[in-house]
Design an enzyme around this catalytic site. Structure first.
Site, short mmCIF file in Angstrom:
data_model
loop_
_atom_site.label_atom_id
_atom_site.label_comp_id
_atom_site.label_asym_id
_atom_site.label_seq_id
_atom_site.Cartn_x
_atom_site.Cartn_y
_atom_site.Cartn_z
N ASN A 18 0.84 -1.21 0.00
CA ASN A 18 0.00 0.00 0.00
C ASN A 18 0.87 1.25 0.00
O ASN A 18 0.58 2.21 -0.72
CB ASN A 18 -0.93 0.00 1.23
CG ASN A 18 -2.20 -0.80 0.98
OD1 ASN A 18 -3.03 -0.40 0.16
ND2 ASN A 18 -2.33 -1.93 1.64
N ARG A 103 0.07 -2.17 14.85
CA ARG A 103 0.14 -1.82 16.26
C ARG A 103 -1.12 -1.04 16.63
O ARG A 103 -1.56 -0.17 15.86
CB ARG A 103 1.35 -0.90 16.55
CG ARG A 103 2.68 -1.50 16.24
CD ARG A 103 3.11 -2.51 17.26
NE ARG A 103 3.09 -2.01 18.63
CZ ARG A 103 3.15 -2.81 19.69
NH1 ARG A 103 3.21 -4.11 19.55
NH2 ARG A 103 3.13 -2.29 20.90
N LEU A 105 -2.71 1.88 18.51
CA LEU A 105 -2.16 3.15 19.01
C LEU A 105 -2.89 3.59 20.28
O LEU A 105 -4.09 3.32 20.44
CB LEU A 105 -2.30 4.21 17.91
CG LEU A 105 -1.45 3.91 16.66
CD1 LEU A 105 -1.91 4.74 15.48
CD2 LEU A 105 0.03 4.13 16.94
N HIS A 121 -8.10 -0.85 6.31
CA HIS A 121 -8.42 -2.11 7.00
C HIS A 121 -9.01 -3.08 5.99
O HIS A 121 -9.89 -2.70 5.20
CB HIS A 121 -9.41 -1.83 8.13
CG HIS A 121 -9.74 -3.07 8.92
ND1 HIS A 121 -8.86 -3.61 9.83
CD2 HIS A 121 -10.82 -3.88 8.90
CE1 HIS A 121 -9.40 -4.71 10.34
NE2 HIS A 121 -10.58 -4.89 9.79
N GLU A 155 -11.35 4.22 19.21
CA GLU A 155 -11.84 2.85 19.16
C GLU A 155 -11.28 2.14 17.94
O GLU A 155 -11.25 2.72 16.84
CB GLU A 155 -13.37 2.87 19.10
CG GLU A 155 -14.01 1.55 19.42
CD GLU A 155 -15.52 1.58 19.22
OE1 GLU A 155 -16.10 0.53 18.95
OE2 GLU A 155 -16.10 2.68 19.31
N LEU A 156 -10.87 0.88 18.09
CA LEU A 156 -10.19 0.14 17.01
C LEU A 156 -11.07 0.02 15.75
O LEU A 156 -12.21 -0.46 15.83
CB LEU A 156 -9.81 -1.26 17.51
CG LEU A 156 -9.06 -2.15 16.52
CD1 LEU A 156 -7.66 -1.61 16.27
CD2 LEU A 156 -9.00 -3.59 17.02
N GLU A 186 -7.13 -2.32 -2.55
CA GLU A 186 -6.61 -1.36 -1.56
C GLU A 186 -5.67 -0.37 -2.25
O GLU A 186 -5.64 0.82 -1.92
CB GLU A 186 -5.85 -2.09 -0.44
CG GLU A 186 -6.74 -2.98 0.41
CD GLU A 186 -5.97 -3.67 1.53
OE1 GLU A 186 -5.02 -3.09 2.08
OE2 GLU A 186 -6.32 -4.83 1.87
C1 GAR Z 1 -3.18 -4.78 4.00
O1 GAR Z 1 -4.09 -5.75 3.55
C2 GAR Z 1 -3.86 -3.90 5.03
O2 GAR Z 1 -5.20 -3.63 4.75
C3 GAR Z 1 -3.72 -4.72 6.27
O3 GAR Z 1 -2.43 -5.26 6.20
C4 GAR Z 1 -2.06 -5.42 4.82
C5 GAR Z 1 -0.73 -4.74 4.61
O4 GAR Z 1 -0.23 -4.99 3.33
N1 GAR Z 1 -3.89 -3.92 7.44
C6 GAR Z 1 -4.43 -4.37 8.57
O5 GAR Z 1 -4.77 -5.52 8.73
C7 GAR Z 1 -4.55 -3.32 9.67
N2 GAR Z 1 -5.33 -3.82 10.74
P1 GAR Z 1 0.97 -4.09 2.75
O6 GAR Z 1 2.08 -4.06 3.84
O7 GAR Z 1 1.43 -4.86 1.55
O8 GAR Z 1 0.44 -2.75 2.47
#
Ligand code: GAR
Length: 211
Positions: A18, A103, A105, A121, A155-156, A186
């Site tokens: 991302n 993490r 926060l 997310h 809130e998460l 994404e």
């Molecule tokens: C992504 O799918 C993102 O949405 C998720 O981790 C992945 C990171 O991929 N994030 C979470 O789960 C946050 N709770 P990347 O390092 O290749 O961007």
């Protein structure tokens, strides 16, 4: 760096795809000129996060703050906030973009960065906050999955929703195949949501593009 550019700091923990998509879009769409913004640093809580190499290859400053080296969550978040604040511009604190930053926060960190802290997310929030989103969507028999870009609140995974992508769940899907298809979306919605945030900030400040 142009003194009026909005600094963007991206936080990662892993592969950083991302983050790479955001950096690619910023270059392709000339965010510097059009949105007066620039990705100034990538910070990881994991020293071996693959995204660090990608960022360095683009000439972006990188920093590692290993959370395990800090006594508790508050102290880690204070160090993180201090690292980010070094990139603030006068009258222009950083936009902080969580891109696979795994993490939770502290409320103090969230409050300090309120309104300029975004996350992606891998679920259609408010469904499936937390971990293992794709397996949980499969177990629930969902016909659609997706991803959500949202403001971060105390809130998460519950802040205001800015963008969502929707992906059909296929009969043969595993958590891995579904995750791959969602991840590809994404890479579309996160840069778009950030560009919109930047354009709104620019409009509020009464600024026009540099060219
Ligand atoms: C992504 O799918 C993102 O949405 C998720 O981790 C992945 C990171 O991929 N994030 C979470 O789960 C946050 N709770 P990347 O390092 O290749 O961007």
């Amino acid at each position: 760096m142009h003194s009026t550019l909005q600094p963007i700091v991206i936080l990662i923990s892993g592969g950083g795809s991302n983050m790479a998509a955001i950096v690619r879009t910023a270059q392709k769409d000339a965010w510097g000129e059009r949105l007066r913004a620039q990705v100034v640093a990538v910070v990881s809580n994991k020293p071996h996060a693959g995204g660090l190499r990608l960022a360095r290859a683009q000439g972006i400053a990188t920093e590692v703050l290993e959370h395990s080296a800090y006594a508790n969550r508050e102290i880690f978040d204070q160090a993180l906030a201090a690292a980010i604040a070094r990139y603030d511009q006068p009258q222009r604190p950083c936009l902080v973009v969580l891109a696979g930053f795994m993490r939770i926060l502290t409320p103090g960190f969230v409050a300090e960065h309120a309104g300029r802290l975004l996350n992606i997310h891998p679920s259609l929030l408010p469904a499936f906050a937390g971990l293992h989103t794709h397996q949980r969507a499969l177990d629930a028999g969902c016909k659609f999955a997706g991803a959500t870009v949202h403001q971060v609140s105390a809130e998460l995974d519950a802040g205001a929703i800015l963008e969502q992508s929707v992906v059909p769940v296929l009969a043969m899907d595993t958590a891995e195949t579904l995750a791959q298809r969602v991840l590809a979306t994404e890479h579309q919605i996160y840069p778009r949501a950030i560009a919109r945030w930047l354009a709104q900030r620019q409009a509020q400040a009464g600024e026009s593009p540099i060219r």
